[in-house]
Motif scaffolding. Sequence first.
Motif, PDB file in Angstrom:
ATOM      1  N   LEU A 176      50.495 -57.680 -39.900  1.00 47.39           N
ATOM      2  CA  LEU A 176      49.723 -57.022 -38.981  1.00 47.39           C
ATOM      3  C   LEU A 176      49.655 -57.259 -37.449  1.00 47.39           C
ATOM      4  O   LEU A 176      49.849 -58.510 -37.217  1.00 47.39           O
ATOM      5  CB  LEU A 176      48.214 -57.359 -39.333  1.00 47.39           C
ATOM      6  CG  LEU A 176      46.953 -56.521 -38.705  1.00 47.39           C
ATOM      7  CD1 LEU A 176      47.024 -54.942 -38.907  1.00 47.39           C
ATOM      8  CD2 LEU A 176      45.790 -57.061 -39.029  1.00 47.39           C
ATOM      9  N   LEU A 177      49.773 -56.038 -36.514  1.00 45.37           N
ATOM     10  CA  LEU A 177      49.982 -56.417 -35.018  1.00 45.37           C
ATOM     11  C   LEU A 177      48.664 -56.256 -34.576  1.00 45.37           C
ATOM     12  O   LEU A 177      47.974 -55.124 -34.669  1.00 45.37           O
ATOM     13  CB  LEU A 177      50.613 -55.618 -34.590  1.00 45.37           C
ATOM     14  CG  LEU A 177      51.322 -56.060 -33.099  1.00 45.37           C
ATOM     15  CD1 LEU A 177      52.007 -57.127 -32.842  1.00 45.37           C
ATOM     16  CD2 LEU A 177      51.921 -54.876 -32.554  1.00 45.37           C
ATOM     17  N   GLY A 234      57.136 -61.048 -24.767  1.00 49.77           N
ATOM     18  CA  GLY A 234      57.521 -59.829 -24.420  1.00 49.77           C
ATOM     19  C   GLY A 234      57.352 -58.580 -25.854  1.00 49.77           C
ATOM     20  O   GLY A 234      57.996 -57.687 -25.656  1.00 49.77           O
ATOM     21  N   VAL A 235      56.411 -59.248 -26.684  1.00 47.23           N
ATOM     22  CA  VAL A 235      55.860 -58.354 -27.803  1.00 47.23           C
ATOM     23  C   VAL A 235      55.170 -57.158 -27.279  1.00 47.23           C
ATOM     24  O   VAL A 235      54.089 -57.196 -26.663  1.00 47.23           O
ATOM     25  CB  VAL A 235      55.411 -59.126 -28.925  1.00 47.23           C
ATOM     26  CG1 VAL A 235      54.833 -57.917 -29.996  1.00 47.23           C
ATOM     27  CG2 VAL A 235      56.187 -60.103 -29.611  1.00 47.23           C
ATOM     28  N   SER A 236      55.896 -55.852 -27.508  1.00 44.67           N
ATOM     29  CA  SER A 236      55.289 -54.687 -27.023  1.00 44.67           C
ATOM     30  C   SER A 236      54.543 -54.005 -28.266  1.00 44.67           C
ATOM     31  O   SER A 236      54.625 -54.315 -29.250  1.00 44.67           O
ATOM     32  CB  SER A 236      56.202 -53.548 -26.475  1.00 44.67           C
ATOM     33  OG  SER A 236      55.784 -52.312 -26.388  1.00 44.67           O
ATOM     34  N   PRO A 237      53.348 -53.283 -27.829  1.00 45.31           N
ATOM     35  CA  PRO A 237      52.722 -52.463 -29.182  1.00 45.31           C
ATOM     36  C   PRO A 237      53.525 -51.393 -29.332  1.00 45.31           C
ATOM     37  O   PRO A 237      53.061 -50.756 -30.518  1.00 45.31           O
ATOM     38  CB  PRO A 237      51.336 -51.872 -28.228  1.00 45.31           C
ATOM     39  CG  PRO A 237      51.236 -52.561 -26.795  1.00 45.31           C
ATOM     40  CD  PRO A 237      52.600 -53.170 -26.627  1.00 45.31           C
ATOM     41  N   ASP A 245      51.352 -52.070 -39.300  1.00 44.06           N
ATOM     42  CA  ASP A 245      49.973 -51.621 -38.996  1.00 44.06           C
ATOM     43  C   ASP A 245      49.490 -52.286 -37.774  1.00 44.06           C
ATOM     44  O   ASP A 245      49.791 -53.523 -37.536  1.00 44.06           O
ATOM     45  CB  ASP A 245      49.068 -52.225 -40.265  1.00 44.06           C
ATOM     46  CG  ASP A 245      49.416 -51.201 -41.627  1.00 44.06           C
ATOM     47  OD1 ASP A 245      49.648 -50.104 -41.539  1.00 44.06           O
ATOM     48  OD2 ASP A 245      49.415 -51.787 -42.811  1.00 44.06           O
ATOM     49  N   ILE A 246      48.489 -51.511 -37.190  1.00 43.92           N
ATOM     50  CA  ILE A 246      48.152 -52.152 -35.839  1.00 43.92           C
ATOM     51  C   ILE A 246      46.572 -51.999 -35.691  1.00 43.92           C
ATOM     52  O   ILE A 246      46.013 -51.049 -36.103  1.00 43.92           O
ATOM     53  CB  ILE A 246      48.817 -51.432 -34.709  1.00 43.92           C
ATOM     54  CG1 ILE A 246      50.118 -51.600 -34.880  1.00 43.92           C
ATOM     55  CG2 ILE A 246      48.161 -51.814 -33.484  1.00 43.92           C
ATOM     56  CD1 ILE A 246      50.938 -50.903 -33.657  1.00 43.92           C
ATOM     57  N   PHE A 247      45.818 -53.217 -35.323  1.00 42.04           N
ATOM     58  CA  PHE A 247      44.495 -53.064 -35.065  1.00 42.04           C
ATOM     59  C   PHE A 247      44.523 -53.176 -33.471  1.00 42.04           C
ATOM     60  O   PHE A 247      44.934 -54.050 -32.835  1.00 42.04           O
ATOM     61  CB  PHE A 247      43.726 -54.298 -35.946  1.00 42.04           C
ATOM     62  CG  PHE A 247      43.271 -54.166 -37.071  1.00 42.04           C
ATOM     63  CD1 PHE A 247      43.686 -52.842 -37.815  1.00 42.04           C
ATOM     64  CD2 PHE A 247      42.829 -54.858 -37.899  1.00 42.04           C
ATOM     65  CE1 PHE A 247      43.328 -52.711 -39.090  1.00 42.04           C
ATOM     66  CE2 PHE A 247      42.423 -54.943 -39.113  1.00 42.04           C
ATOM     67  CZ  PHE A 247      42.717 -53.677 -39.974  1.00 42.04           C
ATOM     68  N   GLY A 265      47.232 -46.943 -33.680  1.00 45.68           N
ATOM     69  CA  GLY A 265      46.294 -48.307 -34.335  1.00 45.68           C
ATOM     70  C   GLY A 265      44.955 -47.844 -34.501  1.00 45.68           C
ATOM     71  O   GLY A 265      44.368 -46.790 -33.947  1.00 45.68           O
ATOM     72  N   LEU A 266      44.162 -48.709 -35.422  1.00 46.62           N
ATOM     73  CA  LEU A 266      42.946 -48.555 -35.699  1.00 46.62           C
ATOM     74  C   LEU A 266      41.899 -49.595 -34.750  1.00 46.62           C
ATOM     75  O   LEU A 266      42.299 -50.590 -34.611  1.00 46.62           O
ATOM     76  CB  LEU A 266      42.489 -48.850 -37.265  1.00 46.62           C
ATOM     77  CG  LEU A 266      43.161 -48.108 -38.207  1.00 46.62           C
ATOM     78  CD1 LEU A 266      43.021 -48.754 -39.761  1.00 46.62           C
ATOM     79  CD2 LEU A 266      42.853 -46.771 -38.030  1.00 46.62           C
TER      80      LEU A 266
END
Length: 186
Positions: A83-84, A125-128, A136-138, A173-174
């Motif tokens: 999960l990001l 350097g982690v991008s969205p 999955d993104i919160f 994302g949520l």
Amino acid sequence: WINGDYYEIINSQIVTIISWMEDLLNKEPVKRVLKALSDFDESLKVENLINSARTAKEASESLKTEVGSIVKSLLLRTKSSFLLCLVAGDKRCSLNKIKKLLNEKDVSMANAEQVKEITGFTIGGVSPVGHLNEIDIFIDESLKRFENVFAAAGHPNSIFKINFDNLCKITKGLVKDISEWENQKF
């Protein structure tokens, strides 16, 4: 000496910096972010910073903005997935809140190797956007307080600016309550 030689030294350093910054845009992770941004909205651009934006504090200093407006992209792992979490720079991701939201007992930070394998980016350097794998993104609801936020763009010296609504749309994302203040005690 000061007029001629000094000018040549300074000019040489400027050319070196410009060349280095242009090279960043050709790095594969940054290209993935550029593509994701332009596919969403051609007006979104990657900006390269001379100083590192590896941490939220460094990024805020380089951009002369509040630390909270910097998006920290944190990869978490559960027993069976990743999960990001996109968290405001002045907050920390609450593993307890994430555990409750996911109804999971074991949630932890992914290690550097997992971050690289799942997202395609190195830590700092982690991008969205622009990941190698679907994740999955919160999104931290506290980011709403900023008109614009700044996120990593595939390299510790590369960032992009985006408003909160577009961050939600581009990442799919949520928006959740997933953070706590840095000093918060339980």
